[in-house]
Design a protein around this motif. Structure first.
Motif, PDB file in Angstrom:
ATOM      1  N   LYS A  46       8.241   9.957  61.440  1.00 33.49           N
ATOM      2  CA  LYS A  46       8.334  11.390  61.147  1.00 33.49           C
ATOM      3  C   LYS A  46       9.704  11.801  60.608  1.00 33.49           C
ATOM      4  O   LYS A  46      10.719  11.180  60.917  1.00 33.49           O
ATOM      5  N   ALA A  47       9.683  12.873  59.817  1.00 30.58           N
ATOM      6  CA  ALA A  47      10.923  13.437  59.287  1.00 30.58           C
ATOM      7  C   ALA A  47      11.886  13.706  60.431  1.00 30.58           C
ATOM      8  O   ALA A  47      11.481  14.110  61.507  1.00 30.58           O
ATOM      9  N   SER A  48      13.145  13.438  60.222  1.00 29.49           N
ATOM     10  CA  SER A  48      14.271  13.577  61.150  1.00 29.49           C
ATOM     11  C   SER A  48      14.450  12.361  62.048  1.00 29.49           C
ATOM     12  O   SER A  48      15.358  12.343  62.871  1.00 29.49           O
ATOM     13  N   HIS A  49      13.589  11.328  61.899  1.00 32.34           N
ATOM     14  CA  HIS A  49      13.761  10.125  62.718  1.00 32.34           C
ATOM     15  C   HIS A  49      15.100   9.493  62.358  1.00 32.34           C
ATOM     16  O   HIS A  49      15.458   9.367  61.188  1.00 32.34           O
ATOM     17  N   VAL A  50      15.849   9.082  63.346  1.00 29.96           N
ATOM     18  CA  VAL A  50      17.157   8.459  63.130  1.00 29.96           C
ATOM     19  C   VAL A  50      16.964   7.093  62.478  1.00 29.96           C
ATOM     20  O   VAL A  50      16.126   6.296  62.905  1.00 29.96           O
ATOM     21  N   ILE A  51      17.750   6.832  61.431  1.00 30.63           N
ATOM     22  CA  ILE A  51      17.716   5.557  60.716  1.00 30.63           C
ATOM     23  C   ILE A  51      19.022   4.823  61.001  1.00 30.63           C
ATOM     24  O   ILE A  51      20.100   5.418  60.967  1.00 30.63           O
ATOM     25  N   ILE A  52      18.896   3.533  61.284  1.00 29.72           N
ATOM     26  CA  ILE A  52      20.066   2.701  61.582  1.00 29.72           C
ATOM     27  C   ILE A  52      20.153   1.568  60.557  1.00 29.72           C
ATOM     28  O   ILE A  52      19.181   1.289  59.851  1.00 29.72           O
ATOM     29  N   HIS A  53      21.325   0.926  60.486  1.00 29.77           N
ATOM     30  CA  HIS A  53      21.461  -0.187  59.543  1.00 29.77           C
ATOM     31  C   HIS A  53      22.452  -1.225  60.043  1.00 29.77           C
ATOM     32  O   HIS A  53      23.333  -0.950  60.864  1.00 29.77           O
ATOM     33  N   GLY A  74      25.143  -4.396  67.149  1.00 33.79           N
ATOM     34  CA  GLY A  74      25.583  -4.619  65.780  1.00 33.79           C
ATOM     35  C   GLY A  74      25.116  -3.584  64.768  1.00 33.79           C
ATOM     36  O   GLY A  74      25.541  -3.611  63.618  1.00 33.79           O
ATOM     37  N   TYR A  75      24.226  -2.680  65.153  1.00 33.90           N
ATOM     38  CA  TYR A  75      23.718  -1.656  64.243  1.00 33.90           C
ATOM     39  C   TYR A  75      24.587  -0.408  64.304  1.00 33.90           C
ATOM     40  O   TYR A  75      25.274  -0.168  65.289  1.00 33.90           O
ATOM     41  N   SER A  76      24.528   0.391  63.244  1.00 34.30           N
ATOM     42  CA  SER A  76      25.209   1.677  63.230  1.00 34.30           C
ATOM     43  C   SER A  76      24.252   2.720  62.649  1.00 34.30           C
ATOM     44  O   SER A  76      23.255   2.389  62.015  1.00 34.30           O
ATOM     45  N   TYR A  77      24.567   3.982  62.881  1.00 31.29           N
ATOM     46  CA  TYR A  77      23.723   5.073  62.417  1.00 31.29           C
ATOM     47  C   TYR A  77      23.927   5.286  60.916  1.00 31.29           C
ATOM     48  O   TYR A  77      25.058   5.313  60.441  1.00 31.29           O
ATOM     49  N   ALA A  78      22.811   5.464  60.183  1.00 31.68           N
ATOM     50  CA  ALA A  78      22.877   5.685  58.739  1.00 31.68           C
ATOM     51  C   ALA A  78      22.587   7.132  58.380  1.00 31.68           C
ATOM     52  O   ALA A  78      23.122   7.645  57.403  1.00 31.68           O
ATOM     53  N   GLY A  79      21.717   7.800  59.130  1.00 31.72           N
ATOM     54  CA  GLY A  79      21.313   9.172  58.839  1.00 31.72           C
ATOM     55  C   GLY A  79      19.963   9.440  59.465  1.00 31.72           C
ATOM     56  O   GLY A  79      19.592   8.805  60.457  1.00 31.72           O
ATOM     57  N   VAL A  80      19.219  10.376  58.871  1.00 31.19           N
ATOM     58  CA  VAL A  80      17.873  10.698  59.362  1.00 31.19           C
ATOM     59  C   VAL A  80      16.882  10.629  58.205  1.00 31.19           C
ATOM     60  O   VAL A  80      17.247  10.810  57.047  1.00 31.19           O
ATOM     61  N   LEU A  81      15.642  10.382  58.535  1.00 31.70           N
ATOM     62  CA  LEU A  81      14.573  10.325  57.544  1.00 31.70           C
ATOM     63  C   LEU A  81      14.315  11.732  57.005  1.00 31.70           C
ATOM     64  O   LEU A  81      14.119  12.666  57.778  1.00 31.70           O
ATOM     65  N   TYR A  82      14.329  11.869  55.682  1.00 34.17           N
ATOM     66  CA  TYR A  82      14.161  13.188  55.054  1.00 34.17           C
ATOM     67  C   TYR A  82      12.719  13.667  55.091  1.00 34.17           C
ATOM     68  O   TYR A  82      12.459  14.826  55.380  1.00 34.17           O
ATOM     69  N   ARG A  83      11.770  12.808  54.827  1.00 32.99           N
ATOM     70  CA  ARG A  83      10.349  13.160  54.838  1.00 32.99           C
ATOM     71  C   ARG A  83       9.572  12.098  55.612  1.00 32.99           C
ATOM     72  O   ARG A  83       9.939  10.926  55.607  1.00 32.99           O
ATOM     73  N   SER A  84       8.491  12.504  56.245  1.00 34.05           N
ATOM     74  CA  SER A  84       7.648  11.583  56.994  1.00 34.05           C
ATOM     75  C   SER A  84       7.034  10.549  56.051  1.00 34.05           C
ATOM     76  O   SER A  84       6.685  10.867  54.912  1.00 34.05           O
ATOM     77  N   ILE A  85       6.906   9.309  56.540  1.00 34.11           N
ATOM     78  CA  ILE A  85       6.336   8.228  55.734  1.00 34.11           C
ATOM     79  C   ILE A  85       5.413   7.391  56.611  1.00 34.11           C
ATOM     80  O   ILE A  85       5.529   7.384  57.835  1.00 34.11           O
ATOM     81  N   MET A  86       4.496   6.697  55.971  1.00 33.76           N
ATOM     82  CA  MET A  86       3.620   5.769  56.670  1.00 33.76           C
ATOM     83  C   MET A  86       4.401   4.477  56.958  1.00 33.76           C
ATOM     84  O   MET A  86       5.163   4.011  56.109  1.00 33.76           O
ATOM     85  N   THR A  87       4.195   3.909  58.113  1.00 37.45           N
ATOM     86  CA  THR A  87       4.854   2.652  58.454  1.00 37.45           C
ATOM     87  C   THR A  87       4.411   1.543  57.505  1.00 37.45           C
ATOM     88  O   THR A  87       5.189   0.642  57.192  1.00 37.45           O
ATOM     89  N   ALA A  88       3.171   1.620  57.015  1.00 36.66           N
ATOM     90  CA  ALA A  88       2.658   0.615  56.082  1.00 36.66           C
ATOM     91  C   ALA A  88       3.354   0.679  54.721  1.00 36.66           C
ATOM     92  O   ALA A  88       3.346  -0.295  53.974  1.00 36.66           O
ATOM     93  N   VAL A 100      19.115  19.765  60.368  1.00 40.88           N
ATOM     94  CA  VAL A 100      17.886  19.408  61.076  1.00 40.88           C
ATOM     95  C   VAL A 100      17.623  20.479  62.125  1.00 40.88           C
ATOM     96  O   VAL A 100      18.528  20.874  62.867  1.00 40.88           O
ATOM     97  N   ASN A 101      16.378  20.952  62.192  1.00 45.46           N
ATOM     98  CA  ASN A 101      15.976  21.913  63.217  1.00 45.46           C
ATOM     99  C   ASN A 101      15.926  21.163  64.549  1.00 45.46           C
ATOM    100  O   ASN A 101      15.063  20.312  64.766  1.00 45.46           O
ATOM    101  N   ASP A 102      16.835  21.483  65.424  1.00 45.15           N
ATOM    102  CA  ASP A 102      17.013  20.758  66.678  1.00 45.15           C
ATOM    103  C   ASP A 102      15.774  20.764  67.573  1.00 45.15           C
ATOM    104  O   ASP A 102      15.471  19.771  68.216  1.00 45.15           O
ATOM    105  N   VAL A 103      15.056  21.862  67.608  1.00 47.28           N
ATOM    106  CA  VAL A 103      13.904  21.944  68.509  1.00 47.28           C
ATOM    107  C   VAL A 103      12.626  21.384  67.895  1.00 47.28           C
ATOM    108  O   VAL A 103      11.643  21.202  68.606  1.00 47.28           O
ATOM    109  N   ALA A 104      12.620  21.080  66.596  1.00 48.84           N
ATOM    110  CA  ALA A 104      11.412  20.580  65.940  1.00 48.84           C
ATOM    111  C   ALA A 104      11.402  19.074  65.732  1.00 48.84           C
ATOM    112  O   ALA A 104      10.401  18.525  65.301  1.00 48.84           O
ATOM    113  N   LYS A 105      12.502  18.398  66.042  1.00 46.22           N
ATOM    114  CA  LYS A 105      12.529  16.946  65.831  1.00 46.22           C
ATOM    115  C   LYS A 105      11.583  16.233  66.801  1.00 46.22           C
ATOM    116  O   LYS A 105      11.264  16.746  67.860  1.00 46.22           O
TER     117      LYS A 105
END
Length: 131
Positions: A46-53, A74-88, A100-105
């Motif tokens: 979902k949108a706003s999911h934290v992305i690491i790298h 060994g990972y660090s934070y990269a940002g957040v997902l802008y739009r929801s995507i399928m895992t596939a 990011v809307n704090d209460v909607a994440k």
């Protein structure tokens, strides 16, 4: 290097909350990234999911229950997902500057919020005005 299937099978997915969660997009990782979704069990990231790298590999932050798990070694934070995507089809637009809307994440960030804000200072977590 992470690879993804580029065959387009028809599927309709409606992500109506994305514009509610991501209030303002200013900048992100140019060209986006294909996420390594190994071990991620949800069908949708979902949108706003934290992305690491780590070493050029980008992936969704692991979750446990309704909140984020600990940052993997060994990972660090990269940002957040802008739009929801399928895992596939994990083709991700990663926001590095915006609001990011704090209460909607989708997941509780309280355990990682301070470290995330230090790593990604241009992402603000806002709340809608209360009447």
């Amino acid at each position: 290097m992470t690879k993804a299937n580029l065959n387009n099978e028809r599927e309709q997915v409606i992500f109506g909350d994305d514009s509610i969660v991501i209030q303002k997009y200013i900048s992100g990782v140019k060209g986006g990234r294909t996420l390594d979704v190994t071990g991620f069990t949800d069908k949708v990231i979902k949108a706003s999911h934290v992305i690491i790298h780590k070493d050029g590999v980008y992936k969704p932050m692991p979750v446990a229950g309704g909140s984020y798990a600990a940052l993997p070694e060994g990972y660090s934070y990269a940002g957040v997902l802008y739009r929801s995507i399928m895992t596939a089809k994990p083709f991700a637009s990663i926001m590095t500057w915006g609001e990011v809307n704090d209460v909607a994440k989708a997941y509780d960030m309280s355990a990682i919020l301070a470290d995330f804000k230090a790593a990604c200072p241009h992402i603000d977590f806002i709340k809608d005005e209360e009447a």
